[in-house]
Design an enzyme around this catalytic site. Structure first.
Site, short mmCIF file in Angstrom:
data_model
loop_
_atom_site.label_atom_id
_atom_site.label_comp_id
_atom_site.label_asym_id
_atom_site.label_seq_id
_atom_site.Cartn_x
_atom_site.Cartn_y
_atom_site.Cartn_z
N GLU A 1 5.07 -9.59 -4.54
CA GLU A 1 5.69 -9.40 -5.84
C GLU A 1 6.52 -10.63 -6.17
O GLU A 1 7.47 -10.95 -5.46
CB GLU A 1 6.55 -8.15 -5.83
N ASN A 27 2.50 -9.25 -10.01
CA ASN A 27 1.91 -8.79 -8.76
C ASN A 27 0.47 -9.25 -8.60
O ASN A 27 -0.29 -9.26 -9.57
CB ASN A 27 1.97 -7.26 -8.72
#
Length: 153
Positions: free
Chosen positions: A80, A30
């Site tokens: 992500e 992330n």
């Protein structure tokens, strides 16, 4: 608007929501919020595919989600990245570089965790096939993946 693709981005890997590996069995790397905010506002939310590397290492196929993940009702937009490679360690604090090559589908909610996982697995299979196409495969060799990222501080 997808005319910005391919799109390159990079930054430090930070802790996410802790769902990728634990709940989904699909670990993600992330980006911090400042990297998310640096992406063009006109870039649609949804699932994408492309290339990624960590700390200028080997470049791997990847899928990523850009958005609010409506299944989880996120309050902040996130990026992500799931690399199609097994890493045997935590990647927090390392530098992730991505090349977003194409768009797979819009962001949406799902009726169950199982249907979300099935959709992501479908995204992965589509990404593998698309990234084997010559025009997309050549982006794996982009100089971006070996260059040092400049800090904006």
């Amino acid at each position: 608007m997808l005319s910005q693709l391919p799109l390159f981005a990079g930054g430090e890997i930070v802790r996410g929501f802790g769902r990728g590996s634990k709940e989904l069995g699909i670990p993600t790397a992330n980006f911090p919020l400042e990297v998310v905010k640096s992406l063009p506002e006109s870039l649609p939310t949804g699932a994408y595919y492309g290339w990624a590397n960590v700390d200028n290492g080997p470049v791997h196929k990847m899928v990523l989600s850009i958005g609010w993940n409506p299944f989880y009702n996120n309050k902040e937009k996130s990026v992500e990245t799931h690399m199609l490679h097994d890493f045997n360690c935590d990647l927090y604090g390392q530098t992730l570089k991505i090349c977003i090559v194409g768009y797979l589908r819009p962001e949406r909610s799902f009726d169950s965790l199982e249907s979300l996982i099935a959709a992501i697995r479908g995204d992965i299979e589509q990404a593998k096939a698309f990234l084997d196409e010559a025009d997309k495969a050549k982006l794996k060799e982009a100089p971006f993946f070996t260059e040092k990222l400049c800090s904006s501080k």
